[in-house]
Structure formats: structure tokens, C-alpha cells
Scaffold this motif. Structure first.
Motif, PDB file in Angstrom:
ATOM      1  N   ARG A 101       0.837  -1.211   0.000  1.00 29.33           N
ATOM      2  CA  ARG A 101       0.000   0.000   0.000  1.00 29.33           C
ATOM      3  C   ARG A 101       0.861   1.247   0.000  1.00 29.33           C
ATOM      4  O   ARG A 101       0.532   2.241  -0.652  1.00 29.33           O
ATOM      5  N   ILE A 102       1.964   1.194   0.741  1.00 23.39           N
ATOM      6  CA  ILE A 102       2.854   2.364   0.770  1.00 23.39           C
ATOM      7  C   ILE A 102       3.511   2.545  -0.596  1.00 23.39           C
ATOM      8  O   ILE A 102       3.607   3.662  -1.108  1.00 23.39           O
ATOM      9  N   GLU A 103       3.892   1.435  -1.188  1.00 21.40           N
ATOM     10  CA  GLU A 103       4.515   1.535  -2.517  1.00 21.40           C
ATOM     11  C   GLU A 103       3.544   2.107  -3.545  1.00 21.40           C
ATOM     12  O   GLU A 103       3.921   2.907  -4.392  1.00 21.40           O
ATOM     13  N   VAL A 104       2.298   1.678  -3.446  1.00 18.88           N
ATOM     14  CA  VAL A 104       1.286   2.214  -4.356  1.00 18.88           C
ATOM     15  C   VAL A 104       1.140   3.712  -4.144  1.00 18.88           C
ATOM     16  O   VAL A 104       1.112   4.508  -5.074  1.00 18.88           O
ATOM     17  N   LEU A 105       1.074   4.088  -2.857  1.00 17.55           N
ATOM     18  CA  LEU A 105       0.897   5.498  -2.522  1.00 17.55           C
ATOM     19  C   LEU A 105       2.031   6.341  -3.091  1.00 17.55           C
ATOM     20  O   LEU A 105       1.828   7.437  -3.611  1.00 17.55           O
ATOM     21  N   LEU A 106       3.247   5.806  -2.985  1.00 15.23           N
ATOM     22  CA  LEU A 106       4.405   6.568  -3.439  1.00 15.23           C
ATOM     23  C   LEU A 106       4.605   6.451  -4.945  1.00 15.23           C
ATOM     24  O   LEU A 106       5.545   6.996  -5.495  1.00 15.23           O
ATOM     25  N   GLY A 107       3.708   5.713  -5.580  1.00 16.66           N
ATOM     26  CA  GLY A 107       3.823   5.587  -7.028  1.00 16.66           C
ATOM     27  C   GLY A 107       4.932   4.646  -7.465  1.00 16.66           C
ATOM     28  O   GLY A 107       5.312   4.624  -8.632  1.00 16.66           O
ATOM     29  N   LYS A 108       5.471   3.876  -6.508  1.00 15.32           N
ATOM     30  CA  LYS A 108       6.537   2.951  -6.897  1.00 15.32           C
ATOM     31  C   LYS A 108       5.965   1.681  -7.502  1.00 15.32           C
ATOM     32  O   LYS A 108       6.658   0.883  -8.092  1.00 15.32           O
ATOM     33  N   ARG A 109       4.701   1.504  -7.288  1.00 11.28           N
ATOM     34  CA  ARG A 109       4.074   0.267  -7.750  1.00 11.28           C
ATOM     35  C   ARG A 109       2.747   0.641  -8.390  1.00 11.28           C
ATOM     36  O   ARG A 109       1.979   1.415  -7.827  1.00 11.28           O
ATOM     37  N   SER A 110       2.529   0.133  -9.599  1.00 11.09           N
ATOM     38  CA  SER A 110       1.238   0.375 -10.224  1.00 11.09           C
ATOM     39  C   SER A 110       0.513  -0.953 -10.276  1.00 11.09           C
ATOM     40  O   SER A 110       0.896  -1.842 -11.007  1.00 11.09           O
ATOM     41  N   ASP A 111      -0.494  -1.061  -9.489  1.00  9.16           N
ATOM     42  CA  ASP A 111      -1.172  -2.345  -9.387  1.00  9.16           C
ATOM     43  C   ASP A 111      -2.664  -2.096  -9.206  1.00  9.16           C
ATOM     44  O   ASP A 111      -3.216  -2.360  -8.155  1.00  9.16           O
TER      45      ASP A 111
END
Lengths: 639, 420
Positions: B262-272
């Protein structure tokens, strides 16, 4: 009381205020400035469901269904929406392997992640029933009802044609069609595509997260309603058609039967034929390949595409042209031979004859002489001019041109032009004696059975024909898509036809085609035995009956079968009996025809026992159907 | 001291009106979020909105009961309430069933309660009680440690229940401590640590360390006049470096996979958008498609057709966004802001330190919930499943917030009778 003062309060309220302001800015951006979320929401919830109208059905002239639709279901997928699903269960329900699942998913994804593409085509109604219950589990998948064409009588494959998916080329040409649409590819299915297909409709529905339909979008104001295809009534008599197909089984040949008073095609047979259901659905391309490789060319519609020398039947039009020009009359007789240089055309032994007798005995020298008298006649100035006029006469009988049958792929045939001979022999280096064989229907002539039958219609009608056609009604109205009511007159006047009809009557009653007689009907016919360079002569017979009120005109061509009277005349006669009397009494003759095996080539590629030589000794009226058993039928494989 | 004449005497009606408006708006939006054709009646008890009505009704009864109870009771019983609540939290740890990974529910028949919702209230009381005692000074190390323990103990218990969201809410008490005299450096350092945490995840460690070292060196060149400055600069630089190094470890080893995602998604590091990012993506679609004025009541397609998970609870803000547009979201945010301002205003008018601290606690908790809940709905905060106060569906949370607020109303109404 310790109170650190108001600075902390201000900081705290400041933090709250900043966070709220940041949120408001973000919300303003997301909600008011950025439009893409609206698009995403629309994509989420809206499904464009194409309503495929039922393709029109086709009836025969007696109201028998010859083509209808069976419901099947296409499974569609929108790869973007596919979530984790139980692949195992999914594959089991569809009876596919996991590899093929992965493969199909890949294909769909490479087409488009957002747009629906077909995952599995034509799931049967039974498989669909079980699958539908579980559909909610498989997000991203939905089912598109489609129909599959069925031809219940397994007959008239060439006339009905078949449908198939449109290709890219067609889509580029005609914007109506989209990937996955079906279109008529040959036969009636092609020529009446517009009437049969109807008009596709699009419904916009809203779906929930589980892809369940939740009703129409905005009350359906953007929907377009599908218009069902129109039913067609064919001129064919399905019984006559399939009877003719049986008679022609294990023979290569063709039959065309037309009602002269209307131009309605009663039967159009090209043998060998195939079960039209073979070219339906998922198995189509595979079966098409089999049929294409068959050396006897079952896909080839001989009735409209084969070029045959018309043989003796052409003597009739030859004589008619000469009668009209006054070159011969009913009493004209010629020497009993026709000599050109070292060659001479002789005749079968028969007494010296005038015109009617010449027809009765199919006297070759008589008609060679007639042809020469016409072409080399001084009144035309030259042989070129004579031939040009003769050719015009012939073409007024609908040869050497398309007669405009409402079917695709009609070929015009061949009747050489003056220019052709000028080029071939050199200008002025040819005359009637060079090309005399045209007078007896040999030489550089190519006429298809449709044209032969049409000539007989003209003779039966004494001078005109209606454009032969296979569709008489569209919906409840008469077929007006083509100019079917117009009489096309020849250059020959009616009274001259009476003489020819007399001769033709004598052919059946006392001439070469006595075998064709049945009942007490007055039948006019003419046998033909067309030489061909590839093997045994083609057996040919043309006829109409009854003479005074012609109900059926028929042309029968059996390839490499020898004399016209041996095969073609009995087949024509049996079919006329079947059509006019509704049942056939001459069982021995029927039996002999059904048993006849005249196929030059075994179809080894099919390894089809039904087509093997040995089997010809047994009567197999349903032979053609049996042959389809070896091919794939469209049933879904059982687990 | 005088006796109160009526239980409604000196009641801050502004707070009550704010409360009623928020609860009512929440109920309407829950109705829209759960709405389906088969159960159109908003009082249908088989649906979340019907049940929410029950929760609202019982909450009003609870609120009334709180007003009836003598104002002195709360301060006096702060510690017992705290201790009992801690006990319940411990019991929950033992008896609770696993519900979606968390063990935070007490079940009595079909009736379920989430004690962590009340732990905030109890902790707030205990903290107010402790800090308002005579002779307690925030500057003392003992005070800091004791206050810290009062906060951290329930936080740890809730964390053990695997209810990370509710546990994080206890961080909000930092504002209370700050108001009562904790150095502002704590807030600054906390903010700095947060920024460093994000940077450490976004920027390669080597570069980040280089930047920190560089900044430290510049600071040294500018402020090397006193030894003290140099030491402070050294300590800060060392701490920052330490944080940067520990972030990777904390991120990879301590956080659970879904939290990390969730943090990665928030930071835009992960697009899922189908997996970890699904909720936020759908939530943004819902809110974003609302436009300026929204699609209208019951017209939200994202809402109606369940594209946003948890929409009546954690993602209730989407419904506001989709059906009422920017006008609606701004209205709700401003409503909350005014409520918080009002609470702070009330806090500052108290003569009683206890009430003031308690009021700040209420404001801090509400603010934290608002910040995280709305933040996650619009993609500015990680997905931490905590409800929007008064709005979200759920009995425990509504009861918890009602108690929290009505005790404040009661305490405030008592302000005239308290000398200190």
C-alpha cells in the motif's frame, strides 16, 4: 494553572487547516480538473452489448425450412477486468486445458486490455447453461449470445452457400462489419446478405463490479434496436433438389431445373456436393480444407461455373437462328454428310431427314450444313458478318454472357467473337468450314448448365425467358431486388419455336431420348453427347414438360458418362416425374441411376469409406450424408 | 460549586448540531453506498443503512445517558475506566476470532463490538487525568515517560490485535502532549522523520546519505561558532543517517506485505490497479467522476455497483465525492474543520485542565481519523482501515465517537462549576 499559551493552539489549528487545504486542492484537481476519472468510471460501469439480430431463415417453395439458426454463445473477455479466478474450475467448465486458457488470455490481452474480445467461440446451449450459473465468479468474462446457421435438409449446399466470419479486408471495405461478425460467403447467404443479416443493435447496459447487468443506461436512449433479418422463400423445391442430388451421387455433373413461366429455379445441383452443415461454426475451416483438397472438387458449383461444350443441344439454337433468317425452313434437307477438306462429319444411320427429323436423330451433318449456310451466306457479305450475326442470335439465348442469376460467382461462358477468330486464324483466313463444329455445339464453346436450362426455358416459352432466380419472396413480399418480372426476348419469333418443339417432342417420342418418356405427358427434349478432350464424352440432356403448359425445364450434365441417353436423359426424366407427378413409378430406372458410379477419382485424402468404389454396388441414397460422418460435425466433444 | 439545574443547561448546542448533521449525512451516504433495488427502504434492518439507524438511535441514548451522569464522575473514574478497558483489550486478544486478519472483535451472540474504538476514549481520559494532576509538569522526564506509557500500552495491545489502523490513531495524542508543553522539536523531528522515511523509499540510500552529509557540512560551516552547535549538527546528521538506514529494514522486515504494497502504491513505486492499488484506484475513480456537483443522490455508478470495496465503512467518503461532487466533499471537509475549531475553542475556554486536555484529545483523535480516512480515499495517505468519524458505518465506531464527544459536551457544560 499552567497554560503554555496560545502558540500551541495556533500551531495545532494551523496543521489542521493546512491538511484540509491540501485535501481541498487535491479534491479540486481530482474532481473538477482531471477528466480521466469520469472516463474510467464510465468504462467500469458501461457495457456495450451488441444485439445480433437473428439471421433470416430460408424456406423452400413449399414452405420447408432449409436454413435456420441455432442459439450458441460466445464467451467474451475484457482482460483488464479479469481478477484472480479459479482457473481450474473455469477450464473444467469450458473443457479446455490450462495451457489453452493461458494462450487465449494472452491473445485477448494482446488485442486489447480494455476491449472485449472473444475468448471461446460458440459454446453450445447445454455447456452455456452450466457455465452461466458460475459466471459471477469469473469477473471480466461475459457471454454474448450468437446464432449458428443450420441447414436441416443437408441439401442444396451450393445454392444456399455458407456464412463465415468477416476478414480484415472486408471490414476495411464495409464499415458495418466488425471483428467476429458473420457474413454470407457464397450462395444465397452471400447474394441476399443484406436481407438476411438484418441490422445489428447496440444496447448500453450498466454492470456492477461482478459484471452483473443492472439495467439500461439512461433508460436506453442511446440504444439502437436490432432489426431481425428477413426470411426468404426460395424457389427451390427441397424434395426435388435432394432427389436430384441422390440421382447424381457418385457422379460428376450438374442439374438445373427452372420453371419456364417464371424463371424460378426449382433445383440447382452440382455433384459431388457436401453437407452444408460442414461449413458451419468452429469446424468450418477444417472441413473447408478437406473439401478443398477433394480431387472431385465438391466446392465447385458446376451449375454456374463449369464450361461445357453444349453438344447437340446447341443444334436447337443454331436451327432457330437459321429459321429466323430464312436460311432453312421446316422442309430443308441437306446431304447426309458434311465434308471439309479431308475431314467429313458423318451421321448415325437414319433415313434422310428434314429439320424435325434432323433434331429427332441429332443429325450432325445437317446442323453443320445449316451453320455453313448461315455463316457463309452471301447476303451478309462475308463470313465474318455472317458469324457475327449468328453469334448475336446465340447470345440472345443468354449464352456467352451472365444472365443475372441472383447468386454469386456466375460465369458468362464462352462463345468466341469474330475478333477471337481473326486473331486466331488471321483476318479473312477463316469461314464456316473452319469453325463448323460450333454448329453442333462443339469447338470453342463454353456453356454452363444454368444457361442450357435457360435456353430450354426460352424454347418452352417460345421466345423469351425470365431471369432465372432462386429467391421468390423476401419477408412477406415478392422479391423485387432484381428485375425478375421482365421477359427477355430472343431474336427469334414464336412460330419458329413451334417447329423446334415438334422436333424435340419427336426426340422423346421416337428419337434418341425415348428413355425419357413417362406417363402420357408430352415432353420435349434433346440429348447431347459432348466430346471433351479430357476423357469420355459428357452425357447431356435438356428437356421441358409438359409441352403445352411448361412447368419445368431441365438441363442435366453428367461428366464423362457417355451418351446423353444413357445417364442424363433418365435423370432428367426421373426428376421431371418427381416434380410433376410427385412420386416416381419407374423404380428400375431409378435404381439404376442411383447405383451408377461414375467418379473418375477416388477421394483418398478423405479416407472416406462412403466414397470408395466397392460401396457403389450398394444403394445408398444418403450417401452424401454418410460422407459427412467422417468429417467433423459441429457437436461439442463429450468429456 | 453549584448543582446543575437541568442536564441540558450550558450544553454546547453547536457541537450537538455538528454531531447530528454529520451522523445524518453519514446515514444518507451509507444508504447510497449500499443501496439496491430490492431493499429500497432506508429502515430495512437487513441492510447496513437500516442497522446504522439502530446504531444512531442507540448512540443518541448513550449521549443522553452521558449527559445525565454527574459531570464529576468522568474525571474521578478516568483511571478505573482506563484499567477496565485495558483489561478488555487483553481479553479480546485471547478470545477473539480472526476477522480479516485482525483479532479485535468481541462477539456476544450476533452482537459484535470492537473495544479498540473505546480504548481511544479511555486513553484520552487517563491521559487527561494524569496530566491535569497537581505538580505534573511536561518538562519532567518522568511525566513524559508516564504519559508515553499511558498511550503506548493500549497502542501495543491494539497492534497485537493486528489492527494497525486503530493502533496508529494513538499517535494523535502527540498533539495533546504538545499542547501541554512538549517541545515543538518533537513535532518537527516527527515531520522530518516522516519526510526522511518517504525519501529513503524514493531515493537510493547512497544519494540520500550524501545529501544529508552535505547539508550537515554546510550547517557546520555556517554555525561552527559554538561547540554546542557542532554537537547538535553532528547528532542530527547521525540521527538522519540512522533513520535512512533503518527505514529499509523497517520497511522490509517489520511491515507486513500488504502494508508495504500500500505504501509503494501510494508513493507511485508500484502500479497495481487490480491488486494492492485496487481500492484507492476505484476510490479515486468514484470521487473523480463526481465532478463539481456530483452525479446526484443514488446516481453514483461506482457506488451503486460496488466497484469500491468497503464503501459503507472505510471508503464512505467516495460516496460523498461521487454523488455530491466537489461541492459535497468540500462541504464535509469544512464541516469537520469547523467542528475541530469548535472543539479547540471549547478546550481553550476551560478552567479545568482535565477538560482542556480531554478536549484536545478529542480534537486530535477526530483530526487523525479525518486526515487518514480522507487522505487514503484521495490517494494521499496509505490505505489504513480507520473509519470517518460519525460518517462510516459501524456500531462500535459510532458508539466510540459518540461517547468521546458527549463526554466532552458534558464536561464543557460543567465548566461553570469547576474552579480549576
Amino acid at each position: 494553572m499552567y497554560n503554555p499559551g496560545s502558540s500551541q493552539r495556533i500551531v495545532f489549528l494551523g496543521i489542521i487547516t493546512s491538511v484540509v487545504i491540501i485535501f481541498l486542492i487535491r479534491l479540486f484537481y481530482v474532481q473538477v480538473i482531471n477528466e480521466s476519472y469520469s472516463v474510467s468510471a464510465t468504462n467500469n460501469v458501461l457495457r456495450y452489448i451488441t444485439d445480433y439480430p437473428a439471421r433470416g431463415m430460408i424456406y423452400d417453395r413449399k414452405g420447408k425450412i432449409v436454413a435456420f439458426n441455432q442459439a450458441v454463445y460466445d464467451l467474451m473477455v475484457i482482460p483488464k477486468q479479469v481478477k484472480e479466478i479459479d482457473t481450474l474450475e473455469f477450464c473444467k467448465l469450458l473443457d479446455i486445458s490450462k495451457e489453452s486458457f493461458i494462450d487465449k488470455m494472452k491473445k485477448a490481452t494482446s488485442f486489447s486490455r480494455m476491449k472485449a474480445s472473444t475468448f471461446e467461440k460458440q459454446i453450445s446451449a447445454e455447456s452455456f447453461a452450466t457455465f452461466q450459473e458460475k459466471l459471477y465468479k469469473f469477473q471480466g468474462f461475459y457471454v454474448q449470445p450468437r446464432t449458428l446457421r443450420k441447414y436441416p435438409n443437408n441439401t442444396a449446399a451450393h445454392v444456399l452457400g455458407y456464412i463465415g466470419e468477416v476478414n480484415d479486408e472486408l471490414i476495411a471495405k464495409n464499415p458495418y462489419y466488425r471483428i467476429g461478425d458473420y457474413i454470407g460467403i457464397s450462395g444465397i447467404e452471400q447474394s441476399y446478405e443484406l436481407e438476411l443479416r438484418g441490422r445489428r443493435g447496440v444496447r448500453i447496459v450498466m454492470v456492477d463490479v461482478f459484471n452483473r447487468e443492472k439495467g439500461s443506461y439512461k433508460g436506453g436512449i442511446y440504444d439502437t434496436i436490432a432489426i431481425a433479418g428477413q426470411n426468404l422463400v426460395a424457389t427451390l423445391d427441397a424434395d426435388l433438389q435432394s432427389y436430384g442430388e441422390q440421382l447424381l451421387q457418385n457422379k460428376i455433373g450438374s442439374v438445373v431445373a427452372i420453371e419456364p413461366q417464371t424463371g424460378e429455379i426449382l433445383a440447382m445441383i452440382s455433384s459431388p456436393s457436401y453437407d452444408p452443415n460442414l461449413l458451419v461454426g468452429r469446424v468450418r475451416s477444417k472441413n473447408y480444407g478437406y473439401l478443398l483438397r477433394d480431387p472431385n472438387k465438391p466446392l465447385f458449383n458446376r451449375a454456374m461455373q463449369a464450361y461445357y461444350p453444349p453438344g447437340s443441344t446447341f443444334k436447337l439454337t443454331n436451327a432457330l437462328a437459321a429459321l429466323q433468317e430464312g436460311i432453312i425452313n421446316i422442309n430443308t434437307s441437306f446431304p447426309h454428310s458434311f465434308v471439309v477438306g479431308s475431314k467429313s462429319v458423318k451421321c448415325h444411320s437414319h433415313p434422310p431427314v428434314a429439320l424435325e427429323g434432323a433434331i429427332q436423330y441429332s443429325c450432325n451433318p445437317y446442323f453443320c450444313n445449316t451453320f455453313r449456310s448461315f455463316v457463309d451466306n452471301r447476303k451478309y457479305g462475308s463470313s465474318e458478318n455472317g458469324y457475327r450475326l449468328w453469334r448475336e442470335y446465340q447470345m440472345s439465348f443468354g449464352v456467352g454472357k451472365k444472365i443475372g442469376v441472383d447468386m454469386p460467382h456466375e460465369l458468362k461462358g464462352l462463345i468466341p467473337s469474330v475478333e477471337f477468330y481473326d486473331k486466331y486464324y488471321g483476318k479473312g483466313h477463316w469461314k464456316a468450314s473452319t469453325i463448323y463444329s460450333l454448329g453442333i455445339g462443339q469447338g470453342e464453346l463454353g456453356i454452363n448448365p444454368m444457361q442450357m436450362a435457360n435456353i430450354i426455358c426460352i424454347i418452352a416459352n417460345k421466345g423469351y425467358y425470365y431471369t432465372p432466380h432462386v429467391i421468390k419472396q423476401i419477408g412477406k413480399k415478392p422479391n423485387t431486388t432484381r428485375n425478375l418480372g421482365e421477359r427477355h426476348y430472343t431474336k427469334v419469333s414464336a412460330e419458329n419455336f413451334t417447329i423446334i418443339q415438334d422436333g424435340m417432342q419427336r426426340v422423346v417420342e421416337a428419337g434418341t431420348a425415348r428413355i425419357a418418356r413417362f406417363d402420357s405427358l408430352v415432353i420435349c427434349g434433346k440429348t447431347g453427347t459432348a466430346q471433351n478432350p479430357h476423357g469420355k464424352d459428357h452425357s447431356l440432356f435438356v428437356a421441358f414438360a409438359p409441352r403445352n403448359n411448361p412447368k419445368i425445364a431441365i438441363a442435366v450434365m453428367v461428366e464423362n458418362a457417355g451418351f446423353g441417353a444413357t445417364w442424363a436423359a433418365p435423370i432428367a426424366s426421373l426428376m421431371m416425374e418427381k416434380y410433376l407427378k410427385d412420386s416416381v413409378k419407374r423404380h428400375d430406372l431409378e435404381e439404376r441411376m442411383l447405383k451408377g458410379y461414375l467418379l473418375p477419382l477416388q477421394n483418398k485424402s478423405l479416407e472416406n469409406p462412403a466414397l470408395k468404389v466397392n460401396d457403389s454396388t450398394q444403394v445408398k441414397p444418403k450417401n452424401k450424408k454418410d460422407s459427412s460422418v467422417a468429417l467433423l460435425t459441429n457437436k461439442k466433444k463429450k468429456k | 460549586m453549584r448543582k446543575q439545574n437541568s442536564i441540558f443547561e450550558n450544553i454546547d448546542w453547536v457541537l450537538v448540531v455538528f454531531y447530528l448533521v454529520l451522523v445524518l449525512l453519514g446515514w444518507i451516504n451509507i444508504y447510497a453506498a449500499v443501496y439496491n433495488e430490492e431493499h429500497k427502504n432506508i429502515f430495512d434492518l437487513t441492510q447496513n443503512y437500516g442497522r446504522q439507524m439502530l446504531w444512531i438511535g442507540t448512540s443518541l441514548v448513550i449521549g443522553l445517558a452521558i449527559l445525565v451522569i454527574d459531570g464529576k464522575f468522568y474525571a474521578a473514574f478516568s483511571f478505573p475506566i482506563y484499567i477496565v478497558t485495558m483489561g478488555i483489550l487483553l481479553v479480546v486478544l485471547v478470545i477473539a476470532r480472526d476477522v480479516q486478519g485482525a483479532r479485535s472483535w468481541i462477539e456476544i451472540g450476533s452482537f459484535k463490538l470492537q473495544p479498540s474504538e473505546f480504548a481511544k476514549f479511555a486513553t484520552n481520559m487517563a491521559l487527561a487525568k494524569y496530566l491535569s494532576a497537581l505538580g505534573i509538569r511536561m518538562e519532567d522526564m518522568k511525566t513524559k515517560i508516564t504519559a508515553g506509557l499511558i498511550i503506548l500500552f493500549p497502542m501495543a495491545l491494539v497492534l497485537l490485535q493486528n489492527d494497525t489502523g486503530s493502533a496508529l490513531v494513538f499517535i494523535a495524542f502527540i498533539f495533546v502532549l504538545y499542547r501541554e508543553g512538549l517541545s515543538q522539536n518533537v513535532l518537527i523531528f516527527g515531520f522530518l522523520a516522516g519526510v526522511l522515511f518517504i525519501l529513503a523509499l524514493m531515493v537510493p540510500n547512497k544519494i540520500l546519505i550524501g545529501i544529508i552529509g552535505g547539508l550537515g557540512f554546510v550547517a557546520y560551516l555556517l554555525m561552527r561558532k559554538t561547540r554546542n552547535n557542532i554537537i547538535v549538527i553532528l547528532i542530527i546528521t547521525a540521527l538522519c543517517t540512522g533513520i535512512v538506514f533503518s527505514v529499509d529494514y523497517a520497511f522490509n522486515e517489520i511491515l507486513q506485505t500488504h502494508q508495504r504494497e500500500r505504501i509503494e502504491v501510494l508513493l507511485g513505486k508500484r502500479s497495481d490497479p487490480k491488486g494492492a492499488g485496487y481500492n484507492v484506484n476505484q476510490s479515486l475513480i468514484a470521487i473523480g467522476s463526481g465532478g463539481l456537483t456530483g452525479k446526484g443522490f443514488l446516481q453514483g455508478t461506482q457506488t451503486k455497483y460496488d466497484f469500491v470495496p468497503e464503501q459503507s465503512t472505510d471508503f464512505i467518503f467516495c460516496t460523498v465525492g461521487e454523488e455530491w461532487g466537489f461541492v459535497g466533499t468540500a462541504f464535509v471537509l469544512i464541516l469537520f474543520t469547523l467542528l475541530l475549531y469548535r472543539i479547540v475553542f471549547i478546550a481553550e475556554r476551560q478552567r479545568s485542565t482535565y477538560t482542556r486536555i480531554y478536549a484536545y484529545g478529542v480534537a486530535s483523535i477526530l483530526f487523525f481519523h479525518l486526515m487518514i480516512n480522507v487522505g487514503m480515499a484521495i490517494g494521499l495517505a496509505p490505505v489504513i482501515g480507520i473509519p470517518l468519524p460519525f460518517f462510516s458505518y459501524g456500531g462500535s465506531s459510532l458508539w466510540g465517537f459518540t461517547v468521546l464527544l458527549f463526554v466532552l459536551i458534558k464536561l464543557d457544560s460543567y465548566r461553570m462549576y469547576i474552579l480549576r
